[in-house]
Motif scaffolding. Structure first.
Motif, PDB file in Angstrom:
ATOM      1  N   HIS A 285      -3.772   0.439  -2.279  1.00  0.00           N
ATOM      2  CA  HIS A 285      -4.544  -0.671  -1.721  1.00  0.00           C
ATOM      3  C   HIS A 285      -4.902  -1.688  -2.804  1.00  0.00           C
ATOM      4  O   HIS A 285      -5.404  -1.308  -3.870  1.00  0.00           O
ATOM      5  CB  HIS A 285      -5.831  -0.156  -1.081  1.00  0.00           C
TER       6      HIS A 285
ATOM      7  N   ILE B 104       0.833  -1.210   0.000  1.00  0.00           N
ATOM      8  CA  ILE B 104       0.000   0.000   0.000  1.00  0.00           C
ATOM      9  C   ILE B 104       0.862   1.253   0.000  1.00  0.00           C
ATOM     10  O   ILE B 104       0.445   2.296  -0.522  1.00  0.00           O
ATOM     11  CB  ILE B 104      -1.000   0.017   1.179  1.00  0.00           C
TER      12      ILE B 104
ATOM     13  N   GLU C 122     -14.962  -0.562   1.606  1.00  0.00           N
ATOM     14  CA  GLU C 122     -15.156   0.889   1.530  1.00  0.00           C
ATOM     15  C   GLU C 122     -15.487   1.328   0.112  1.00  0.00           C
ATOM     16  O   GLU C 122     -16.354   2.186  -0.096  1.00  0.00           O
ATOM     17  CB  GLU C 122     -13.889   1.596   2.027  1.00  0.00           C
ATOM     18  N   GLN C 123     -14.812   0.742  -0.867  1.00  0.00           N
ATOM     19  CA  GLN C 123     -15.069   1.134  -2.263  1.00  0.00           C
ATOM     20  C   GLN C 123     -16.157   0.280  -2.913  1.00  0.00           C
ATOM     21  O   GLN C 123     -16.534   0.511  -4.059  1.00  0.00           O
ATOM     22  CB  GLN C 123     -13.787   1.034  -3.087  1.00  0.00           C
TER      23      GLN C 123
ATOM     24  N   ASP D 171      -7.063  -4.110  -4.917  1.00  0.00           N
ATOM     25  CA  ASP D 171      -8.472  -4.331  -5.226  1.00  0.00           C
ATOM     26  C   ASP D 171      -8.758  -5.815  -5.391  1.00  0.00           C
ATOM     27  O   ASP D 171      -9.886  -6.270  -5.222  1.00  0.00           O
ATOM     28  CB  ASP D 171      -8.845  -3.617  -6.532  1.00  0.00           C
TER      29      ASP D 171
ATOM     30  N   CYS E 189      -6.877  -6.729   3.492  1.00  0.00           N
ATOM     31  CA  CYS E 189      -7.300  -6.141   2.221  1.00  0.00           C
ATOM     32  C   CYS E 189      -8.786  -5.806   2.166  1.00  0.00           C
ATOM     33  O   CYS E 189      -9.183  -4.852   1.477  1.00  0.00           O
ATOM     34  CB  CYS E 189      -6.965  -7.093   1.065  1.00  0.00           C
TER      35      CYS E 189
ATOM     36  N   HIS F 271     -10.622  -2.033   2.739  1.00  0.00           N
ATOM     37  CA  HIS F 271     -10.598  -1.097   1.611  1.00  0.00           C
ATOM     38  C   HIS F 271     -11.572  -1.537   0.527  1.00  0.00           C
ATOM     39  O   HIS F 271     -12.279  -0.699  -0.066  1.00  0.00           O
ATOM     40  CB  HIS F 271      -9.188  -0.988   1.030  1.00  0.00           C
TER      41      HIS F 271
END
Length: 281
Positions: free
Chosen positions: A114, A109, A167-168, A116, A161, A164
């Protein structure tokens, strides 16, 4: 007359009957553009083939390797991937320890961002006792070490992982399991059980995070050529494969690409074993 969407080679050909429905348009160059994949065990045959496959889809790659002896392969792969027009960097880490997994994640990171996509592909066999070995031939310390390497640090990397990804609201978690998880395999109980544990992890992760846009799947290969595990298989081992040959890393990489690009397929263990098993497990 209804016109259906056609999916060919990672490309969706949009239908015309429902113009208000937004469908992803994918091609070999943009399906994963802007995404970053962390691939562990990336200096081996499956890892390298998968890195190339995802890079051709526009995905940047964090190339993990485990030791100084694997560094030349990792460096050569990074050069090859960057020539495809994506970002790629090598990262060395000992994934037989949890601090090693933490250090790998922090380094990735820091230098690339980060992940995906997590393709947790690392692992080892430990002592090979075969299907006719005795359980007392596996010391409990070896059992724990193999579980930590094959299962524990895969769990830890997913744990790191997923926040993140959540969050997205987009993420892919892919594990390399083994046909041994469903058959007992040709290595021993320590290896087979460590791989089957990944299946339970897939089931829990997929059910928990599916509504957050995160899929979780495992690929269970049988015997794959160009890997350290199967560098010199015996005729008896080869004879277990109904198709009559070992698998190829590219054949596993195509399934990795499918798992990475398909947002509807989750909670699956995909056996790529040349017909060894008769169904999913």
């Amino acid at each position: 007359m209804t016109t259906f969407n056609l999916y060919i080679g990672y490309r969706f050909v949009a239908h015309h009957e429902y113009p208000n429905i937004q469908l992803p348009i994918m091609s070999e160059t943009n399906a994963l553009k802007g995404k970053l994949a962390l691939i562990t065990g990336c200096s081996g045959g499956i890892g390298q083939a998968s890195a190339r496959s995802l890079a051709r889809l526009g995905c940047s790659i964090a190339v993990h390797h485990s030791s100084s002896s694997s560094k030349p392969k990792a460096d050569a792969l990074v050069k090859e991937l960057t020539e495809l027009g994506v970002q790629a960097k090598p990262f060395q880490a000992d994934l037989s320890t949890y601090p090693g997994a933490d250090a790998l994640y922090q380094q990735v990171i820091s230098e690339l961002g980060h992940p995906d996509i997590l393709f947790s592909n690392h692992g080892a066999t430990g002592k090979v006792i075969g299907p006719n070995g005795n359980i007392e031939d596996i010391p409990v310390e070896m059992f724990e070490n193999i579980w930590r390497l094959n299962t524990g640090t895969s769990f830890r990397l997913a744990q790191l992982c997923i926040p993140h990804m959540e969050e997205q609201r987009w993420g892919r978690v892919i594990f390399t399991s083994s046909v041994a998880a469903g058959t007992g395999g040709v290595i021993g109980p320590h290896y087979a059980s460590s791989k089957s544990a990944l299946h339970g992890l897939v089931h829990w992760l997929s059910l928990r995070y599916a509504k957050s846009g995160i899929t979780a799947n495992a690929i269970a290969p049988a015997l794959i050529e160009d890997t350290a595990m199967m560098s010199n298989p015996t005729p008896e081992i080869r004879a277990k494969i109904p198709i009559g040959r070992l698998g190829k890393p590219d054949e596993i990489a195509s399934i990795v690409a499918l798992c990475a690009t398909n947002g509807y397929m989750t909670n699956k263990v995909i056996a790529a074993d040349g017909g060894w098993t008769s169904g999913g497990f």
